[in-house]
Design a protein around this motif. Structure first.
Motif, PDB file in Angstrom:
ATOM      1  N   ILE A  51      13.228  48.131 -15.201  1.00  0.00           N
ATOM      2  CA  ILE A  51      12.844  47.253 -16.251  1.00  0.00           C
ATOM      3  C   ILE A  51      14.033  46.108 -16.329  1.00  0.00           C
ATOM      4  N   VAL A  52      15.206  46.233 -16.296  1.00  0.00           N
ATOM      5  CA  VAL A  52      16.182  45.149 -16.215  1.00  0.00           C
ATOM      6  C   VAL A  52      16.247  44.555 -15.051  1.00  0.00           C
ATOM      7  N   GLY A  53      16.715  45.269 -13.890  1.00  0.00           N
ATOM      8  CA  GLY A  53      17.276  44.790 -12.684  1.00  0.00           C
ATOM      9  C   GLY A  53      15.878  44.223 -11.807  1.00  0.00           C
ATOM     10  N   ALA A  54      14.931  44.773 -11.698  1.00  0.00           N
ATOM     11  CA  ALA A  54      13.959  44.114 -10.978  1.00  0.00           C
ATOM     12  C   ALA A  54      12.812  43.688 -11.884  1.00  0.00           C
ATOM     13  N   GLY A  55      12.974  43.673 -13.174  1.00  0.00           N
ATOM     14  CA  GLY A  55      11.974  43.077 -14.244  1.00  0.00           C
ATOM     15  C   GLY A  55      12.336  41.952 -14.861  1.00  0.00           C
ATOM     16  N   LEU A  56      13.472  42.060 -15.858  1.00  0.00           N
ATOM     17  CA  LEU A  56      13.793  41.055 -16.752  1.00  0.00           C
ATOM     18  C   LEU A  56      14.558  40.015 -16.052  1.00  0.00           C
ATOM     19  N   LEU A  57      15.488  40.468 -14.931  1.00  0.00           N
ATOM     20  CA  LEU A  57      16.264  39.590 -14.265  1.00  0.00           C
ATOM     21  C   LEU A  57      15.734  38.645 -13.406  1.00  0.00           C
ATOM     22  N   VAL A  58      14.516  39.042 -12.968  1.00  0.00           N
ATOM     23  CA  VAL A  58      13.592  38.386 -12.120  1.00  0.00           C
ATOM     24  C   VAL A  58      12.616  37.535 -12.672  1.00  0.00           C
ATOM     25  N   PHE A  59      12.220  37.734 -13.829  1.00  0.00           N
ATOM     26  CA  PHE A  59      11.303  36.971 -14.777  1.00  0.00           C
ATOM     27  C   PHE A  59      12.198  35.594 -15.020  1.00  0.00           C
ATOM     28  N   LEU A  60      13.658  35.562 -15.409  1.00  0.00           N
ATOM     29  CA  LEU A  60      14.061  34.474 -15.666  1.00  0.00           C
ATOM     30  C   LEU A  60      14.119  33.287 -14.581  1.00  0.00           C
ATOM     31  N   PRO A  61      14.286  33.737 -13.344  1.00  0.00           N
ATOM     32  CA  PRO A  61      14.188  32.559 -12.305  1.00  0.00           C
ATOM     33  C   PRO A  61      12.760  32.051 -12.060  1.00  0.00           C
ATOM     34  N   ALA A  62      11.741  33.303 -12.073  1.00  0.00           N
ATOM     35  CA  ALA A  62      10.566  33.014 -11.926  1.00  0.00           C
ATOM     36  C   ALA A  62       9.672  32.043 -12.874  1.00  0.00           C
ATOM     37  N   PHE A  63      10.304  32.070 -14.324  1.00  0.00           N
ATOM     38  CA  PHE A  63       9.946  31.034 -15.359  1.00  0.00           C
ATOM     39  C   PHE A  63      10.467  29.846 -14.897  1.00  0.00           C
ATOM     40  N   MET A  64      11.684  29.758 -14.445  1.00  0.00           N
ATOM     41  CA  MET A  64      12.215  28.419 -14.129  1.00  0.00           C
ATOM     42  C   MET A  64      11.657  27.822 -12.903  1.00  0.00           C
ATOM     43  N   MET A  65      11.352  28.653 -11.904  1.00  0.00           N
ATOM     44  CA  MET A  65      10.666  28.016 -10.854  1.00  0.00           C
ATOM     45  C   MET A  65       9.314  27.481 -10.789  1.00  0.00           C
ATOM     46  N   LEU A  66       8.468  28.436 -11.977  1.00  0.00           N
ATOM     47  CA  LEU A  66       7.057  27.609 -12.287  1.00  0.00           C
ATOM     48  C   LEU A  66       7.509  26.093 -12.637  1.00  0.00           C
ATOM     49  N   SER A  67       8.440  25.811 -13.669  1.00  0.00           N
ATOM     50  CA  SER A  67       8.678  24.691 -14.132  1.00  0.00           C
ATOM     51  C   SER A  67       9.394  23.647 -13.294  1.00  0.00           C
ATOM     52  N   ALA A  68      10.059  24.030 -12.248  1.00  0.00           N
ATOM     53  CA  ALA A  68      11.007  23.275 -11.187  1.00  0.00           C
ATOM     54  C   ALA A  68      10.305  22.104 -10.523  1.00  0.00           C
ATOM     55  N   GLY A  69       9.000  22.387 -10.448  1.00  0.00           N
ATOM     56  CA  GLY A  69       8.264  21.201  -9.637  1.00  0.00           C
ATOM     57  C   GLY A  69       7.656  20.272 -10.333  1.00  0.00           C
ATOM     58  N   GLY A  70       8.233  19.916 -11.677  1.00  0.00           N
ATOM     59  CA  GLY A  70       7.699  18.792 -12.689  1.00  0.00           C
ATOM     60  C   GLY A  70       7.949  17.362 -12.145  1.00  0.00           C
ATOM     61  N   ASP A  71       7.488  16.523 -12.746  1.00  0.00           N
ATOM     62  CA  ASP A  71       7.664  15.089 -12.492  1.00  0.00           C
ATOM     63  C   ASP A  71       9.005  14.523 -12.991  1.00  0.00           C
ATOM     64  N   GLY A  72       9.385  13.579 -12.337  1.00  0.00           N
ATOM     65  CA  GLY A  72      10.797  12.920 -12.587  1.00  0.00           C
ATOM     66  C   GLY A  72      11.819  13.432 -11.646  1.00  0.00           C
ATOM     67  N   CYS A  73      12.589  12.501 -10.982  1.00  0.00           N
ATOM     68  CA  CYS A  73      13.487  12.810 -10.099  1.00  0.00           C
ATOM     69  C   CYS A  73      14.602  13.515 -10.547  1.00  0.00           C
ATOM     70  N   CYS A  74      15.118  13.431 -11.669  1.00  0.00           N
ATOM     71  CA  CYS A  74      16.234  13.977 -12.357  1.00  0.00           C
ATOM     72  C   CYS A  74      15.815  15.281 -12.849  1.00  0.00           C
ATOM     73  N   ALA A  75      14.925  15.430 -13.530  1.00  0.00           N
ATOM     74  CA  ALA A  75      14.299  16.967 -14.010  1.00  0.00           C
ATOM     75  C   ALA A  75      14.214  17.805 -12.771  1.00  0.00           C
ATOM     76  N   ASN A  76      13.552  17.310 -11.563  1.00  0.00           N
ATOM     77  CA  ASN A  76      13.526  18.147 -10.581  1.00  0.00           C
ATOM     78  C   ASN A  76      14.571  18.579 -10.149  1.00  0.00           C
ATOM     79  N   ARG A  77      15.503  17.765  -9.923  1.00  0.00           N
ATOM     80  CA  ARG A  77      16.765  18.226  -9.201  1.00  0.00           C
ATOM     81  C   ARG A  77      17.647  19.050 -10.411  1.00  0.00           C
ATOM     82  N   CYS A  78      17.760  18.817 -11.454  1.00  0.00           N
ATOM     83  CA  CYS A  78      18.314  19.824 -12.402  1.00  0.00           C
ATOM     84  C   CYS A  78      17.472  20.837 -12.528  1.00  0.00           C
ATOM     85  N   GLY A  79      16.426  21.055 -12.503  1.00  0.00           N
ATOM     86  CA  GLY A  79      15.373  22.339 -12.755  1.00  0.00           C
ATOM     87  C   GLY A  79      15.657  23.073 -11.345  1.00  0.00           C
TER      88      GLY A  79
END
Length: 197
Positions: A51-79
């Protein structure tokens, strides 16, 4: 493949794995589909590795990964930098799930051996006499029915999911570092060729 697309791909893979880990962990609370008293459930289930280890702690980076490829050079690198940090956390979650599930698998389930008292009949076994390699000893547990098989299958699933998630998160750590240094995608530059007149 550019680092942003790679991050999105890994993020999409992590979601179903996390859902499967949470489901497997929840099923461990209901051996053979039965509802038991809290003190009749195997102790390694209470570490919430799925629930916590393979669930919630993995959902956090997964959400961030989905938004990391957005437009804007600075936003991409920060993401991408955030995905590196959160993916390291996801790796820890996957490893935690693997370790706790492996311990639960090795130590065996809590069960009733026929006298009405719930004990851990396989806890003091040596490596040669480990119940995992001697299926004939599984019948020692009378209640709940098939609890040994239930635990072996579900803990094994959690070990596999935790390993896959840890590897994917490590790949994203490397991918994220490349994304921070080089950006999320190599843009094609137009080269104008001048023809001699």
């Amino acid at each position: 493949m550019c680092t942003g697309k790679c991050a999105k791909f890994i993020g999409k893979l992590l979601f179903p794995l996390g859902i499967c880990a949470i489901t497997a962990n929840l099923l461990l609370y209901f051996p053979n589909g039965r509802i038991l008293e809290v003190e009749q459930i195997t102790d390694f289930v209470w570490f919430f590795q799925g629930i916590v280890g393979a669930g919630l702690l993995v959902f956090l980076p997964a959400f961030m990964m989905l938004s990391a490829g957005g437009d804007g050079c600075c936003a991409n690198r920060c993401g991408m930098l955030l995905t590196v940090i959160l993916s390291a956390l996801g790796t820890i979650g996957g490893v935690y799930c693997m370790v706790m599930s492996a311990m639960g698998l090795v130590h065996g389930p809590l069960c009733d051996t026929g006298n009405g008292e719930y004990i851990y009949p396989f806890r003091n076994n040596t490596e040669e006499n480990n119940y995992l390699f001697h299926h004939e000893t599984w019948s020692t547990c009378k209640e709940p029915e098939n609890v040994v098989l239930w635990n072996v299958v579900l803990f094994s699933i959690l070990i596999g999911i935790g390993a896959i998630e840890a590897i994917l998160c490590l790949i994203q750590v490397i991918n994220g570092i490349i994304g921070v240094i080089c950006g999320t995608c190599l843009r094609k530059r137009k080269i104008s060729v001048s023809r001699p007149r």
